[in-house]
Design an enzyme around this catalytic site. Sequence first.
Site, PDB file in Angstrom:
ATOM      1  N   LYS A 185      41.810  28.112  40.254  1.00 22.97           N
ATOM      2  CA  LYS A 185      42.648  29.297  40.146  1.00 22.97           C
ATOM      3  C   LYS A 185      41.781  30.445  39.659  1.00 22.97           C
ATOM      4  O   LYS A 185      40.798  30.250  38.943  1.00 22.97           O
ATOM      5  CB  LYS A 185      43.842  29.079  39.212  1.00 22.97           C
ATOM      6  CG  LYS A 185      43.500  28.813  37.751  1.00 22.97           C
ATOM      7  CD  LYS A 185      43.169  30.004  36.886  1.00 22.97           C
ATOM      8  CE  LYS A 185      44.208  31.080  36.955  1.00 22.97           C
ATOM      9  NZ  LYS A 185      43.791  32.256  36.087  1.00 22.97           N
ATOM     10  N   THR A 196      37.819  34.528  34.229  1.00 19.88           N
ATOM     11  CA  THR A 196      39.161  33.987  34.040  1.00 19.88           C
ATOM     12  C   THR A 196      39.555  33.103  35.212  1.00 19.88           C
ATOM     13  O   THR A 196      40.292  33.487  36.097  1.00 19.88           O
ATOM     14  CB  THR A 196      40.209  35.085  33.813  1.00 19.88           C
ATOM     15  OG1 THR A 196      41.454  34.451  33.572  1.00 19.88           O
ATOM     16  CG2 THR A 196      40.315  36.039  34.952  1.00 19.88           C
ATOM     17  N   ASN A 404      47.585  45.193  37.058  1.00 23.80           N
ATOM     18  CA  ASN A 404      47.127  45.078  35.676  1.00 23.80           C
ATOM     19  C   ASN A 404      47.775  46.061  34.727  1.00 23.80           C
ATOM     20  O   ASN A 404      47.758  45.864  33.505  1.00 23.80           O
ATOM     21  CB  ASN A 404      45.599  45.204  35.635  1.00 23.80           C
ATOM     22  CG  ASN A 404      44.925  43.942  36.117  1.00 23.80           C
ATOM     23  OD1 ASN A 404      44.860  42.946  35.397  1.00 23.80           O
ATOM     24  ND2 ASN A 404      44.470  43.939  37.356  1.00 23.80           N
TER      25      ASN A 404
END
Length: 409
Positions: A185, A196, A404
């Site tokens: 992911k 991340t 974001n």
Amino acid sequence: MKTLGIEHIEKVEKGTILSAKGFKAGGIHAGLRYAKKDFGMIYSEKPASCGAVYTQSHFQAPPLKVTQDSISQQQMLQAIVVNSAVANACTGEQGLKDAYTTRHLIADRFQIPEEFIAVASTGVIGEWLPMDKIEKGCSEVMVESNEDSAQSFQQAILTTDTVEKSACYQLEIEGEIITIGGAAKGSGMIHPNMATMLGFITTDATIASEKLQVALSEAINQSFNQITVDGETSTNDMVLVMANGMVEHKTLDEKHPDWKTFKKGLQLVCEDLAKQIARDGEGATKLVEVEVVDAYTDDEARVIAKKVVGSDLVKTAVYGADANWGRIIGAIGHSDATVNPETCDIYIGETLVFHQGTPQAFSEDIVSSYMKGEKVEIKIALHIGTGVGKAWGCDLTYDYVKINASYRT
């Protein structure tokens, strides 16, 4: 299977993390997210050798510390448990306690030693895990070896991703077919040196943990550490590999004649997953691949490739299909690598736009049309050595800001 032209290695087009023998997985909706699956697990029929690489952030989240503790005790893993939605990062002693509790609950249910369990989390930083929902996940997740189970796991680990990410390759060792499969992911906060993202790799090869760690670290340097979406690094990120030895052959190490083949297979899985992450960058419309050849060293080639693919100006030019090669020059110019402007060539696609310090005449319409495609390749030839390297990223769009600006809402 699709042959890649590499001796003894083939891509399995619909392969998954369960294609290797002896692995099971599953994913459920435990309630951490509104409706989507958010709790997953991978299970090996027997304890497996393992290797791991972690984020370089100073703020490593509690799940990483628990996983490091597990691996340090026996250097073996049998299960990986993952939740999305909540990262359990920057959560102090309570966060660490919750991560250990998660490990304990899985150990108790599946009757395996706690030190054989890795824990991973991804999601919003600074929130405590809702342990009632984690307990629900631990008690209800089912692991099986079918395609639906693999898909359920892949879905459970996603955050802002728009697609599931999986890869699988097979290779031949001593006449036996070895399988390496993976799931990952990652979409935003992606930058070289682990970002991340979470990556999980399984293989039925026979290899000790020490050598598996060596092979994984080398593969990471040429794959996950060569992608960037937005220059940000997060707190929870890791890549874990398990090798359960379900296919019998002589133990792999540097002296084994098929050692390089195994390492190449592992690298291909990592590279495949890394490119899928780069293509799925938040708001992205295109995959960008930068290849550097004839650099002073391989390391310097990778440095330049990452610098170019990570440049906001290059990324926005790609989004706008603008053949502004000056932005590529700008990124190369402030890289920490050896460059001679008078020997440098730059290609956008197949078109030479800059040659040995001199602009080249080219059709703006042809290059712009090429840059409107789903993949944009930039090649830089420095002509000062034999070093080569690649990096992958995506364009920078309006949607990245939208996603974001409201990540928590």
